[in-house]
Design an enzyme around this catalytic site. Sequence first.
Site, PDB file in Angstrom:
ATOM      1  N   CYS A  32       0.519 -10.752   1.786  1.00 10.97           N
ATOM      2  CA  CYS A  32       1.167 -10.105   0.522  1.00 10.97           C
ATOM      3  C   CYS A  32       2.525  -9.041   1.008  1.00 10.97           C
ATOM      4  O   CYS A  32       3.083  -8.467   0.011  1.00 10.97           O
ATOM      5  CB  CYS A  32       0.429  -9.692  -0.723  1.00 10.97           C
ATOM      6  SG  CYS A  32      -0.425 -11.025  -1.138  1.00 10.97           S
TER       7      CYS A  32
ATOM      8  N   HIS B 286       2.108  -1.346  -4.721  1.00 10.29           N
ATOM      9  CA  HIS B 286       1.989  -2.284  -4.125  1.00 10.29           C
ATOM     10  C   HIS B 286       0.476  -3.256  -5.781  1.00 10.29           C
ATOM     11  O   HIS B 286       1.178  -4.587  -6.061  1.00 10.29           O
ATOM     12  CB  HIS B 286       1.151  -2.337  -2.936  1.00 10.29           C
ATOM     13  CG  HIS B 286       0.014  -3.630  -2.869  1.00 10.29           C
ATOM     14  ND1 HIS B 286       1.589  -5.442  -2.246  1.00 10.29           N
ATOM     15  CD2 HIS B 286      -0.963  -4.077  -2.510  1.00 10.29           C
ATOM     16  CE1 HIS B 286       0.649  -6.259  -2.200  1.00 10.29           C
ATOM     17  NE2 HIS B 286      -0.647  -5.525  -2.615  1.00 10.29           N
TER      18      HIS B 286
ATOM     19  N   GLU C 150      -4.595   2.830  -2.129  1.00  8.68           N
ATOM     20  CA  GLU C 150      -3.336   3.191  -2.147  1.00  8.68           C
ATOM     21  C   GLU C 150      -2.714   4.054  -2.654  1.00  8.68           C
ATOM     22  O   GLU C 150      -1.685   4.985  -2.877  1.00  8.68           O
ATOM     23  CB  GLU C 150      -2.419   1.919  -2.833  1.00  8.68           C
ATOM     24  CG  GLU C 150      -1.207   2.436  -2.521  1.00  8.68           C
ATOM     25  CD  GLU C 150       0.142   0.804  -3.536  1.00  8.68           C
ATOM     26  OE1 GLU C 150       1.411   0.907  -3.300  1.00  8.68           O
ATOM     27  OE2 GLU C 150      -0.606   0.169  -4.468  1.00  8.68           O
TER      28      GLU C 150
ATOM     29  N   LYS D 270       3.680  -5.802 -10.649  1.00  4.07           N
ATOM     30  CA  LYS D 270       2.304  -7.105 -11.380  1.00  4.07           C
ATOM     31  C   LYS D 270       2.118  -7.581 -12.145  1.00  4.07           C
ATOM     32  O   LYS D 270       1.159  -8.288 -12.464  1.00  4.07           O
ATOM     33  CB  LYS D 270       1.653  -6.805  -9.381  1.00  4.07           C
ATOM     34  CG  LYS D 270       1.916  -7.304  -8.645  1.00  4.07           C
ATOM     35  CD  LYS D 270       1.222  -6.824  -6.785  1.00  4.07           C
ATOM     36  CE  LYS D 270       2.152  -6.799  -5.693  1.00  4.07           C
ATOM     37  NZ  LYS D 270       2.600  -5.795  -5.275  1.00  4.07           N
TER      38      LYS D 270
ATOM     39  N   HIS E  76       0.946 -11.607  -9.564  1.00  7.98           N
ATOM     40  CA  HIS E  76       0.939 -11.205  -8.222  1.00  7.98           C
ATOM     41  C   HIS E  76       1.581 -12.440  -7.791  1.00  7.98           C
ATOM     42  O   HIS E  76       0.677 -13.466  -7.155  1.00  7.98           O
ATOM     43  CB  HIS E  76      -0.689 -11.009  -7.626  1.00  7.98           C
ATOM     44  CG  HIS E  76      -0.991 -10.731  -6.559  1.00  7.98           C
ATOM     45  ND1 HIS E  76       0.978 -10.556  -5.359  1.00  7.98           N
ATOM     46  CD2 HIS E  76      -1.591  -9.983  -5.483  1.00  7.98           C
ATOM     47  CE1 HIS E  76       0.423  -9.684  -4.097  1.00  7.98           C
ATOM     48  NE2 HIS E  76      -0.477  -9.832  -3.668  1.00  7.98           N
TER      49      HIS E  76
ATOM     50  N   PHE F  84      -3.633  -9.299   2.907  1.00  9.18           N
ATOM     51  CA  PHE F  84      -4.684  -9.338   3.795  1.00  9.18           C
ATOM     52  C   PHE F  84      -4.593  -9.400   5.398  1.00  9.18           C
ATOM     53  O   PHE F  84      -3.381 -10.160   5.962  1.00  9.18           O
ATOM     54  CB  PHE F  84      -5.063 -10.466   3.327  1.00  9.18           C
ATOM     55  CG  PHE F  84      -5.916 -11.277   1.609  1.00  9.18           C
ATOM     56  CD1 PHE F  84      -6.173 -10.127   0.924  1.00  9.18           C
ATOM     57  CD2 PHE F  84      -6.900 -11.746   1.443  1.00  9.18           C
ATOM     58  CE1 PHE F  84      -6.372 -10.046   0.257  1.00  9.18           C
ATOM     59  CE2 PHE F  84      -7.027 -12.049   0.439  1.00  9.18           C
ATOM     60  CZ  PHE F  84      -7.217 -10.909  -0.496  1.00  9.18           C
TER      61      PHE F  84
END
Length: 424
Positions: free
Chosen positions: A171, A311, A322, A343, A348, A407
């Site tokens: 991502c 994010h 975050e 998002k 996403h 990831f």
Amino acid sequence: MTRHGGGGRRVVVTGIGCVTPLGGDAEGTWEGAVAGRSGATRLEGPELEALPVRIAAPVTAPLDLADVPAKERRRLDRVCQLAWVAAREALADASLAELPDALDPERVGVAIGSAIGGIGTILADHRVFLESGPRRVSPFLVPMSLANLPSGFVAIRRGLRGPNLTHATACATGAHGIGEAARAVATGAADVMLAGGAEAAIQPLVIAGFANMQALSRRNDEPQRASRPFDVGRDGFVIGEGAGVLVLEALEHARARGARVRAELLGYGAGADASHVAQPDPEGRGAEACMRAALDAAGVEPAVLDWVNAHATSTPSGDLAEARALGRLLGEHAAHVPVSAPKSATGHLLGAAGAVEALLCVRALESGRIPPTRNLETPDPACPLDHVSHKAREVRARTVLSNSFGFGGTNAALVFGRGDGGEA
């Protein structure tokens, strides 16, 4: 830790383009994000009935591929189609729809990445393989499905012979593509780079994989309320598809050809959690270090940020990590640096997310508006930030930070500034 800044040529944005669940172009996407509109919908079809998750955010706008010969079009995975539509718009926006004679194509490159690549082609040919045997598998299976084909196809269509790069960093892909493309421009390896990401992974197999790792929201009966970053009721993200591309250019090069400068890329940071294959560092230490690197490269203090494009995907652990990182980064300023998560509207977009959100940063700097976080009804007390929720906020932003984490613990952060400042 990787940084962009501190010497070399200044890098500016001269063109933007995208196709997303909110719209078929940059302006439609921007207006949808500012309005807090959702691109999520419920998936229907017999092949989906057994899935525990029936929500996604697909691109519904028709893709104009009339400029691609029909024979060639049939050999393009959807991820390439999305990338081409976004890149074509970005080139036109930069007044580069047709390369001028003065522009050396060997000085123009492409860095459009994809986290998953042509998964639709792979799955379709696997079915052919099982049902009809190996001789029926398309000879174009491999070139259609490779993750570097979006970059390759765009370069082929426009005859761009500069650096041709592909990042596949989950991502963070789109943000890494932009940051590394900016490095190529800053160091003189290229004068112009098309950079971003594309993704077309709304497939039952992919949804099942994400669902089984408890990453996706299961609000099947209310898809438009499913993505809710920083909310106490968040239970996972909504998978989307799309593409975003920025035209990055050396400032002096842009000025020499009379191009409009939409924004400046001030800094880029990249790093890793080195913690877990799928979960973020619970304290967000890798994210914090990445953000600090980007700000250091930009020569910007956290206190002067006018917006943080988080994010925040709407997963319980990701949003919390975050928020903790931002809390330490911003310190006493956390109460008045606006934070929001697009998002919640787009879904996403995986490898395209960082690129589309970078585009939203450019538009926020230009417009004086910050997109809200949709569905943020009850902010998680463990995420005490200045949340922009329910409606857009009017802010004459001059400096914004955009986060992308993926990831494998891979992190990227970009700092953008207004495009109206200073001499080179």
